[in-house]
Design a protein around this motif. Structure first.
Motif, PDB file in Angstrom:
ATOM      1  N   GLU A   1     -45.415  32.614  37.283  1.00 60.78           N
ATOM      2  CA  GLU A   1     -45.546  32.362  35.836  1.00 60.78           C
ATOM      3  C   GLU A   1     -47.023  32.367  35.425  1.00 60.78           C
ATOM      4  OE1 GLU A   1     -46.364  30.494  32.275  1.00 60.78           O
ATOM      5  OE2 GLU A   1     -46.655  29.278  34.093  1.00 60.78           O
ATOM      6  N   ILE A   2     -47.862  31.691  36.205  1.00 59.89           N
ATOM      7  CA  ILE A   2     -49.295  31.617  35.853  1.00 59.89           C
ATOM      8  C   ILE A   2     -49.945  32.990  35.977  1.00 59.89           C
ATOM      9  CG2 ILE A   2     -51.529  30.602  36.413  1.00 59.89           C
ATOM     10  CD1 ILE A   2     -50.104  28.231  37.621  1.00 59.89           C
TER      11      ILE A   2
ATOM     12  N   VAL B   1     -48.632  36.018  35.807  1.00 59.98           N
ATOM     13  CA  VAL B   1     -48.184  36.956  34.767  1.00 59.98           C
ATOM     14  C   VAL B   1     -48.879  36.618  33.451  1.00 59.98           C
ATOM     15  CG1 VAL B   1     -46.182  37.657  33.368  1.00 59.98           C
ATOM     16  CG2 VAL B   1     -45.968  37.489  35.865  1.00 59.98           C
ATOM     17  N   ARG B   2     -48.909  35.344  33.110  1.00 59.62           N
ATOM     18  CA  ARG B   2     -49.503  34.908  31.849  1.00 59.62           C
ATOM     19  C   ARG B   2     -51.020  35.125  31.816  1.00 59.62           C
ATOM     20  NH1 ARG B   2     -50.794  29.924  30.968  1.00 59.62           N
ATOM     21  NH2 ARG B   2     -49.420  29.074  32.562  1.00 59.62           N
ATOM     22  N   ASN B   3     -51.681  35.064  32.984  1.00 63.60           N
ATOM     23  CA  ASN B   3     -53.143  35.168  33.045  1.00 63.60           C
ATOM     24  C   ASN B   3     -53.634  36.544  33.485  1.00 63.60           C
ATOM     25  OD1 ASN B   3     -54.776  32.365  32.820  1.00 63.60           O
ATOM     26  ND2 ASN B   3     -52.703  31.984  33.559  1.00 63.60           N
ATOM     27  N   ARG B   4     -52.726  37.515  33.503  1.00 62.48           N
ATOM     28  CA  ARG B   4     -53.099  38.821  34.062  1.00 62.48           C
ATOM     29  C   ARG B   4     -54.352  39.405  33.397  1.00 62.48           C
ATOM     30  NH1 ARG B   4     -48.971  43.716  35.623  1.00 62.48           N
ATOM     31  NH2 ARG B   4     -50.587  45.184  36.276  1.00 62.48           N
TER      32      ARG B   4
ATOM     33  N   TYR C   1     -47.377  40.845  40.698  1.00 58.48           N
ATOM     34  CA  TYR C   1     -46.997  40.017  39.541  1.00 58.48           C
ATOM     35  C   TYR C   1     -45.496  39.706  39.506  1.00 58.48           C
ATOM     36  CZ  TYR C   1     -51.726  41.103  38.178  1.00 58.48           C
ATOM     37  OH  TYR C   1     -53.092  41.224  38.177  1.00 58.48           O
TER      38      TYR C   1
ATOM     39  N   ASP D   1     -56.073  28.612  35.577  1.00 59.12           N
ATOM     40  CA  ASP D   1     -55.275  29.033  34.414  1.00 59.12           C
ATOM     41  C   ASP D   1     -56.131  28.923  33.146  1.00 59.12           C
ATOM     42  OD1 ASP D   1     -53.415  29.212  32.325  1.00 59.12           O
ATOM     43  OD2 ASP D   1     -51.941  27.916  33.318  1.00 59.12           O
TER      44      ASP D   1
END
Ligand SMILES: CC(C)(COP(=O)(O)OP(=O)(O)OC[C@H]1O[C@@H](n2cnc3c(N)ncnc32)[C@H](O)[C@@H]1OP(=O)(O)O)[C@@H](O)C(=O)NCCC(=O)NCCS
Length: 190
Positions: A28-29, A31-34, A49, A108
């Motif tokens: 989750e982290i 993917v969100r921080n890519r 990812y 993050d």
């Protein structure tokens, strides 16, 4: 070599060894921080990812830990029920006359600016010197990454010099500043 269940606590931040159960949260982290992290990392394949990709990353961390090759920790936000907010790793460990390791970390974006990276570096320095018996920790930071430079500066590291075309980041051989702390140095922020 060191056994796995390790946890070190600072005031608002903890670090602990990863377990297989962390793959979900890491996915989750990641993917969100890519987009946030891509400018600071090697190019990753699409599988990185995914849940399977992150499970493989965690499995590698656990194996490397047990072999004494590298020590990857989850960074936890203690005020948010130990929620994972990042990763920090002591890697490229060379024993013998050098007793040196590199240091890598990310936090993050949503949890940036709260001191988690600084606290995690302080804790990992303690682990590296006091538990692993290393003598030197040597992070490499791109000159334009002022936030990361500030983190190690706050922890007492000194900037030793610039290594040209040192690491391939986002597909480009980037110059890096070599920072270092040895066991004799005063440890700020620890
Ligand atoms: C670098 C990173 C780990 C910092 O995490 P963090 O938890 O926000 O760090 P901290 O809160 O402990 O400290 C950040 C410091 O940088 C400062 N800072 C923030 N933006 C800055 C900027 N643009 N220029 C200079 N300093 C900056 C903050 O003010 C703080 O310093 P202060 O306590 O003196 O005010 C995070 O931004 C990240 O993961 N970046 C992407 C990956 C990366 O760069 N990893 C390191 C590779 S070497």
């Amino acid at each position: 070599m060191s056994s796995l269940p390790v946890r070190l606590d600072a005031e608002a931040t903890s670090i602990r060894a990863f377990t297989a159960a962390d793959a979900e949260a890491l996915t989750e982290i990641r993917v969100r921080n890519r987009a946030f992290m891509e400018p600071f990392e090697p190019v990753r394949g699409a599988s990185f990812y995914t849940r399977a990709g992150q499970a493989a990353e965690v499995a590698m961390d656990v194996e490397s830990w047990l072999l004494g090759r590298s020590y990857g920790f989850a960074i936890l936000d203690r005020d948010a029920g130990d929620h994972i907010v990042g990763r920090i790793v002591i890697a490229n460990i060379v024993r013998g006359a050098w007793q040196n390791a590199t240091l890598g970390y990310w936090v993050d974006e949503a949890a940036n600016g709260r001191g988690h990276a600084t606290a995690a570096v302080g804790l990992v320095v303690r682990f590296a010197f006091d538990h692993l018996g290393l003598h030197r920790i040597q992070p490499a930071i791109m000159p334009r990454n002022a936030r990361s430079a500030r983190v190690v500066e706050k922890c007492g590291f000194r900037r030793e010099g610039r290594a040209m075309r040192y690491l391939r980041i986002a597909g480009v051989w980037e110059d890096h500043d070599i920072w270092a702390l040895t066991a004799e140095d005063p440890r700020a922020g620890v």
